[in-house]
Write an enzyme that holds these catalytic residues in place. Structure first.
Site, PDB file in Angstrom:
ATOM      1  CD  GLU A  26      -2.298  -1.658   2.617  1.00  0.00           C
ATOM      2  OE1 GLU A  26      -2.088  -0.891   3.578  1.00  0.00           O
ATOM      3  OE2 GLU A  26      -2.852  -2.767   2.751  1.00  0.00           O
ATOM      4  CD  GLU A  57      -3.468  -4.668   5.551  1.00  0.00           C
ATOM      5  OE1 GLU A  57      -4.667  -5.007   5.459  1.00  0.00           O
ATOM      6  OE2 GLU A  57      -3.112  -3.484   5.738  1.00  0.00           O
ATOM      7  CD  GLN A  79       0.261   2.053   4.577  1.00  0.00           C
ATOM      8  OE1 GLN A  79      -0.567   2.362   5.425  1.00  0.00           O
ATOM      9  NE2 GLN A  79       0.439   2.749   3.475  1.00  0.00           N
ATOM     10  CG  PHE A  80       1.475   0.633  10.934  1.00  0.00           C
ATOM     11  CD1 PHE A  80       2.351   1.234  11.830  1.00  0.00           C
ATOM     12  CD2 PHE A  80       0.856   1.424   9.982  1.00  0.00           C
ATOM     13  CE1 PHE A  80       2.596   2.593  11.777  1.00  0.00           C
ATOM     14  CE2 PHE A  80       1.091   2.788   9.923  1.00  0.00           C
ATOM     15  CZ  PHE A  80       1.969   3.378  10.830  1.00  0.00           C
ATOM     16  CB  ALA A  81       3.877  -5.601  12.356  1.00  0.00           C
ATOM     17  CG  ASP A  82       0.001  -2.941  14.894  1.00  0.00           C
ATOM     18  OD1 ASP A  82       1.013  -2.495  14.313  1.00  0.00           O
ATOM     19  OD2 ASP A  82      -0.183  -2.841  16.117  1.00  0.00           O
ATOM     20  CG  PHE A  83      -3.212  -2.925  10.042  1.00  0.00           C
ATOM     21  CD1 PHE A  83      -4.372  -2.910  10.786  1.00  0.00           C
ATOM     22  CD2 PHE A  83      -2.399  -1.808  10.052  1.00  0.00           C
ATOM     23  CE1 PHE A  83      -4.729  -1.795  11.527  1.00  0.00           C
ATOM     24  CE2 PHE A  83      -2.748  -0.679  10.786  1.00  0.00           C
ATOM     25  CZ  PHE A  83      -3.922  -0.675  11.528  1.00  0.00           C
ATOM     26  CB  ILE A  84       0.743  -8.880   9.565  1.00  0.00           C
ATOM     27  CG1 ILE A  84       1.332  -9.847   8.535  1.00  0.00           C
ATOM     28  CG2 ILE A  84       0.786  -9.476  10.971  1.00  0.00           C
ATOM     29  CD1 ILE A  84       2.810 -10.127   8.739  1.00  0.00           C
ATOM     30  CG  HIS A 124      -0.903   2.398  14.156  1.00  0.00           C
ATOM     31  ND1 HIS A 124      -2.132   2.714  14.655  1.00  0.00           N
ATOM     32  CD2 HIS A 124      -1.024   2.441  12.806  1.00  0.00           C
ATOM     33  CE1 HIS A 124      -2.969   2.969  13.655  1.00  0.00           C
ATOM     34  NE2 HIS A 124      -2.326   2.805  12.524  1.00  0.00           N
TER      35      HIS A 124
END
Length: 321
Positions: A26, A57, A79-84, A124
């Site tokens: 993204e 994702e 963009q941020f590991a949280d959204f993996i 985040h």
């Protein structure tokens, strides 16, 4: 180079050396990524190799798996590991099992900016390594220094397996060091002893490497010499380096930023207890975060993260046990 610049340099050099390396995610193209790590890549390599994707994702990783199966070497950015977590199925059920199910290599790298300390709040700032550590078929790397950030990324891209490449956001611009300008690969699966010591072994990774080194210097003023091991690769673990160190110091302290419950430290402690019990002169100790989401408020976030003082106190208690 900074830690961020080293990752960017590794990515750029890998793309120059191998036309099958592509980047997708993204805003990785014209915008240059959420942290500007991919800035300029689309200008140099074109929109066919630096691909902006929809905000999905699962689609990013799914497309990357497909590209890998037809011979490309994709580097997918979260963009941020949280959204993996939105891509969990594609990673765990598709990418990680592909070689076992169908014999097909999936040379895929998933870059994921992770970790707290930047006041990003619970969406985040998370540490995600434990979710994936349980999954066979994956490799997980977590560099702590600029040189390793570049070298481990080069090795991850060259590896025939799916690799989760975790990069700590708080290190992006806080860590700066000389980095080899060439294709300086750092092998996966090899830990590094960052500080030699005789009194206890401190096993850690990521941002905690730097806090442990600072804590070790503080403990040294009390006459305690802690050996600090930077794991660098979490899966596979360098069990030989851990064993050699613990057998020599007879004490083990595992430190990570992630929550203690079910964290990587539990697996390392279990391994040491099962295989190195006769070498130990004290209980295996752990330092990590409490079992809560990462707080947003800066004072609470500071209290949440393992501090230099808390790590130093654990070193002293363990050495004197």
């Amino acid at each position: 180079m900074t830690y961020l610049e080293a990752i960017a340099d590794g990515l750029r050099q890998a793309m120059r050396a191998d036309p099958s390396v592509i980047v997708l995610g993204e805003d990785v193209g014209a915008y240059g990524g959420a942290f500007k790590l991919t800035k300029g890549l689309q200008d140099e390599f074109g929109a066919w190799r630096v691909i902006d994707t929809p905000i999905s994702e699962a689609a990013v990783v799914g497309a990357a798996v497909g590209a890998a199966l037809v011979g490309l070497r994709p580097v997918a950015e979260m963009q941020f590991a949280d959204f993996i977590s939105n891509a969990f199925n594609q990673i765990v059920n598709v990418a990680a099992t592909s070689a076992y199910r169908a014999g097909g290599c999936v040379p895929l790298v998933i870059r994921a900016p992770c970790g707290a300390g930047t006041h990003g709040g619970p969406f985040h700032s998370q540490s995600v390594e434990a979710y994936f550590f349980h999954t066979p078929g994956l490799k997980i790397v977590f560099p702590a220094t600029p040189a390793d950030a570049k070298g481990l990324l080069l090795s991850a891209i060259a590896d025939p397996n799916p690799v989760l490449y975790l990069e700590h956001k708080a290190l992006y611009r806080s860590q700066r060091a000389e980095v080899d300008g060439g294709l300086a690969f750092v092998p996966l699966g090899a830990a590094a002893v960052r500080r030699p010591g005789r009194d206890l072994s401190v096993i850690t990774y990521g941002m905690m490497v730097h806090r442990c080194l600072e804590a070790a210097e503080a403990a040294a003023r009390d006459g305690i010499e802690a050996e600090v091991i930077d794991l660098r690769t979490l899966l596979p673990l360098d069990l030989a380096t851990i064993a050699e160190s613990v057998a020599r110091t007879s004490r083990a302290l595992v430190v990570h930023e992630d929550r203690l419950r079910g964290g990587l430290g539990a697996e390392i402690a279990a391994h040491i207890g099962e295989h190195l019990f006769t070498s130990l002169d004290a209980p295996i100790c752990r330092v990590g975060a409490p079992d809560t989401p990462v707080p947003y408020a800066p004072p609470l976030e500071t209290a949440y993260l393992p501090s230099v003082d808390r790590i130093r106190d654990a070193m002293v208690r363990l050495a004197r046990w």
